[in-house]
Design a protein around this motif. Sequence first.
Motif, PDB file in Angstrom:
ATOM      1  N   ILE A  79     120.233 -53.413 117.784  1.00 21.03           N
ATOM      2  CA  ILE A  79     120.470 -54.862 117.775  1.00 21.03           C
ATOM      3  C   ILE A  79     119.184 -55.487 117.258  1.00 21.03           C
ATOM      4  N   ASN A  80     119.297 -56.164 116.137  1.00 20.17           N
ATOM      5  CA  ASN A  80     118.140 -56.548 115.351  1.00 20.17           C
ATOM      6  C   ASN A  80     117.786 -58.025 115.517  1.00 20.17           C
ATOM      7  N   ILE A  81     116.471 -58.307 115.540  1.00 25.08           N
ATOM      8  CA  ILE A  81     115.975 -59.686 115.527  1.00 25.08           C
ATOM      9  C   ILE A  81     115.154 -59.864 114.263  1.00 25.08           C
ATOM     10  N   ALA A  82     115.399 -60.959 113.561  1.00 28.31           N
ATOM     11  CA  ALA A  82     114.602 -61.304 112.388  1.00 28.31           C
ATOM     12  C   ALA A  82     114.215 -62.776 112.504  1.00 28.31           C
ATOM     13  N   VAL A  83     112.914 -63.047 112.479  1.00 26.00           N
ATOM     14  CA  VAL A  83     112.419 -64.419 112.489  1.00 26.00           C
ATOM     15  C   VAL A  83     112.095 -64.772 111.045  1.00 26.00           C
ATOM     16  N   TYR A  84     112.581 -65.908 110.592  1.00 24.42           N
ATOM     17  CA  TYR A  84     112.394 -66.307 109.204  1.00 24.42           C
ATOM     18  C   TYR A  84     110.917 -66.559 108.908  1.00 24.42           C
ATOM     19  N   ARG A  85     110.479 -66.188 107.718  1.00 25.33           N
ATOM     20  CA  ARG A  85     109.070 -66.315 107.335  1.00 25.33           C
ATOM     21  C   ARG A  85     108.553 -67.736 107.404  1.00 25.33           C
ATOM     22  N   ASN A  86     109.419 -68.696 107.080  1.00 26.65           N
ATOM     23  CA  ASN A  86     108.979 -70.090 107.094  1.00 26.65           C
ATOM     24  C   ASN A  86     109.073 -70.706 108.488  1.00 26.65           C
ATOM     25  N   ALA A  87     109.381 -69.907 109.502  1.00 25.15           N
ATOM     26  CA  ALA A  87     109.448 -70.322 110.902  1.00 25.15           C
ATOM     27  C   ALA A  87     110.515 -71.375 111.150  1.00 25.15           C
ATOM     28  N   SER A  88     111.571 -71.384 110.333  1.00 25.07           N
ATOM     29  CA  SER A  88     112.628 -72.377 110.511  1.00 25.07           C
ATOM     30  C   SER A  88     113.712 -71.903 111.473  1.00 25.07           C
ATOM     31  N   GLY A  89     113.685 -70.643 111.883  1.00 23.07           N
ATOM     32  CA  GLY A  89     114.692 -70.133 112.790  1.00 23.07           C
ATOM     33  C   GLY A  89     114.610 -68.630 112.934  1.00 23.07           C
ATOM     34  N   ALA A  90     115.577 -68.079 113.644  1.00 25.61           N
ATOM     35  CA  ALA A  90     115.633 -66.638 113.866  1.00 25.61           C
ATOM     36  C   ALA A  90     117.090 -66.195 113.799  1.00 25.61           C
ATOM     37  N   ARG A  91     117.270 -64.901 113.584  1.00 21.91           N
ATOM     38  CA  ARG A  91     118.607 -64.325 113.475  1.00 21.91           C
ATOM     39  C   ARG A  91     118.660 -63.078 114.365  1.00 21.91           C
ATOM     40  N   ILE A  92     119.748 -62.945 115.090  1.00 17.32           N
ATOM     41  CA  ILE A  92     119.987 -61.742 115.883  1.00 17.32           C
ATOM     42  C   ILE A  92     121.288 -61.166 115.350  1.00 17.32           C
ATOM     43  N   ASP A  93     121.241 -59.940 114.856  1.00 22.15           N
ATOM     44  CA  ASP A  93     122.461 -59.393 114.277  1.00 22.15           C
ATOM     45  C   ASP A  93     122.639 -57.922 114.612  1.00 22.15           C
ATOM     46  N   LEU A  94     123.823 -57.445 114.296  1.00 16.97           N
ATOM     47  CA  LEU A  94     124.195 -56.078 114.614  1.00 16.97           C
ATOM     48  C   LEU A  94     124.037 -55.124 113.444  1.00 16.97           C
ATOM     49  N   LEU A  95     123.885 -55.627 112.254  1.00 19.46           N
ATOM     50  CA  LEU A  95     123.842 -54.773 111.076  1.00 19.46           C
ATOM     51  C   LEU A  95     122.509 -54.942 110.371  1.00 19.46           C
ATOM     52  N   ASP A  96     121.693 -53.904 110.376  1.00 21.18           N
ATOM     53  CA  ASP A  96     120.372 -53.952 109.754  1.00 21.18           C
ATOM     54  C   ASP A  96     120.437 -53.229 108.420  1.00 21.18           C
ATOM     55  N   LYS A  97     120.488 -53.994 107.351  1.00 18.80           N
ATOM     56  CA  LYS A  97     120.590 -53.417 106.019  1.00 18.80           C
ATOM     57  C   LYS A  97     119.232 -53.000 105.473  1.00 18.80           C
ATOM     58  N   ARG A  98     118.162 -53.334 106.184  1.00 18.66           N
ATOM     59  CA  ARG A  98     116.823 -53.037 105.682  1.00 18.66           C
ATOM     60  C   ARG A  98     116.405 -51.599 105.941  1.00 18.66           C
ATOM     61  N   ARG A  99     117.049 -50.930 106.902  1.00 25.74           N
ATOM     62  CA  ARG A  99     116.639 -49.583 107.261  1.00 25.74           C
ATOM     63  C   ARG A  99     117.606 -48.538 106.750  1.00 25.74           C
TER      64      ARG A  99
END
Length: 166
Positions: A79-99
């Motif tokens: 279960i993945n967390i990604a915080v946006y680089r510009n600090a405008s928000g965050a995303r929690i998702d089930l599918l990590d396409k980066r790995r």
Amino acid sequence: MSDAQIQASYKVEVDTDKINRLLIQLNDKEAKNAIKSALRKSALIIRKGAQSNLVSFFPTASKSVTKNGITHKPLKNDINIAVYRNASGARIDLLDKRRKDARSYILRFIELGTTERATKKGANRGNMNAYNFFSNAVNEKKKEAESVLQQNIIDAINKIASKKGK
């Protein structure tokens, strides 16, 4: 947008005057890092709720698995967390396409379920019920994460400001 994709956009109200007074002490990079840190902490509340829901349905989701000589980390950790680089928000998702070799696609099946399947020869492959562990966690923990966000931002700003003052 397909039905299989879970997406939500929430607006959170915070006391901007108080936060802006504290942000004046920091430069742009430090301010962005403070906000990103606070967003990550608040998103972790929802992630931990989703992880505990997943483990309550599938206790083996908290154990690592070795298949064909490759050890995979526990499924709950996908279960993945990604915080946006510009600090405008965050995303929690089930599918990590980066790995590469991520097994997180399984989480989507657990969350949404599957339809009944059959091979070309007619062999039944069954279906999987939807457990909704992620959407339930979002609904349960959203208010808690929102209420903690302002305090997390203030704490992160104070932490960076105290390091800067030394």
